[in-house]
Design a protein around this motif. Structure first.
Motif, PDB file in Angstrom:
ATOM      1  N   TRP A  42     -27.733 -28.130  20.391  1.00  0.00           N
ATOM      2  CA  TRP A  42     -28.186 -27.443  20.204  1.00  0.00           C
ATOM      3  C   TRP A  42     -30.067 -27.758  19.399  1.00  0.00           C
ATOM      4  CZ3 TRP A  42     -28.425 -22.132  19.479  1.00  0.00           C
ATOM      5  CH2 TRP A  42     -26.885 -21.674  19.136  1.00  0.00           C
ATOM      6  N   ARG A  95     -30.384 -22.027  12.777  1.00  0.00           N
ATOM      7  CA  ARG A  95     -29.332 -22.571  13.045  1.00  0.00           C
ATOM      8  C   ARG A  95     -28.743 -22.545  11.819  1.00  0.00           C
ATOM      9  NH1 ARG A  95     -26.102 -25.320  14.948  1.00  0.00           N
ATOM     10  NH2 ARG A  95     -26.507 -27.019  14.452  1.00  0.00           N
ATOM     11  N   GLU A  98     -26.262 -20.147  12.761  1.00  0.00           N
ATOM     12  CA  GLU A  98     -25.225 -20.896  13.632  1.00  0.00           C
ATOM     13  C   GLU A  98     -23.880 -21.597  13.246  1.00  0.00           C
ATOM     14  OE1 GLU A  98     -24.046 -19.810  16.767  1.00  0.00           O
ATOM     15  OE2 GLU A  98     -26.047 -18.218  17.118  1.00  0.00           O
ATOM     16  N   LYS A 101     -20.900 -20.211  12.664  1.00  0.00           N
ATOM     17  CA  LYS A 101     -20.185 -20.040  13.565  1.00  0.00           C
ATOM     18  C   LYS A 101     -19.947 -20.057  13.880  1.00  0.00           C
ATOM     19  CE  LYS A 101     -22.702 -17.107  16.158  1.00  0.00           C
ATOM     20  NZ  LYS A 101     -23.509 -16.353  16.697  1.00  0.00           N
TER      21      LYS A 101
END
Length: 168
Positions: A42, A95, A98, A101
């Motif tokens: 990321w 972030r 995510e 997830k």
């Protein structure tokens, strides 16, 4: 992060002796390996988002501060950072969402293990759905996650509006 993988090869080259760390077998090291892999995945997107925000900072204000004798740290704290608050909040919101997830990296690297050392809510839901077939409980967890993330998103949007009002 395999025992014969590039991370151990790099550590072996640096130390001068063979290093064979079982990264994904030790609960503490597995968590570190997953965190490093997630950061590796990321960082480019976060960098691009923050770079786009820095490009939007008015150059004339930075030049004026330089002429008035502000050092780089003072320019960053008084001009760049306040102008980038909205972008930083957006990046942090992305972030956080995510991280809720995250599934594929964890499932491929460790399957949530060893034990439950790297098990996140998404891996937990997957295991409950596919192994235990507890659909009602999974639906309740998913709804709770939706509510929590919605509240977090509203909070982030309010912070963005407040940051916009301060810099405007």
């Amino acid at each position: 992060f395999q025992s014969g993988g590039p991370v151990n090869d790099i550590l072996s080259a640096l130390s001068g002796s063979p290093v064979t760390i079982a990264w994904l077998s030790d609960p503490t090291l597995a968590l570190v390996a997953v965190i490093v892999a997630d950061i590796w995945q990321w960082t480019p997107l976060m960098f691009l988002i923050l770079l786009a925000g820095m490009v939007g900072v008015p150059e004339d204000q930075i030049k004026a501060a330089t002429l008035l004798g502000a050092n780089p740290w003072q320019r960053f704290v008084t001009i760049v950072l306040p102008k980038m608050k909205t972008i930083i909040i957006i990046a942090l919101a992305i972030r956080v969402i995510e991280n809720f997830k995250i599934f594929d990296t964890l499932y491929i690297m460790t399957g949530g293990g060893p034990g439950v050392a790297t098990e996140t809510i998404s891996v937990y839901i997957y295991k409950l759905t596919t192994q235990d077939l507890i659909w009602g409980y999974v639906a309740a967890i998913a709804l709770a996650i939706l509510i929590v993330l919605s509240i977090a998103a509203v909070f982030a949007m309010k912070r963005m509006v407040r940051a916009r009002e301060v810099t405007a």
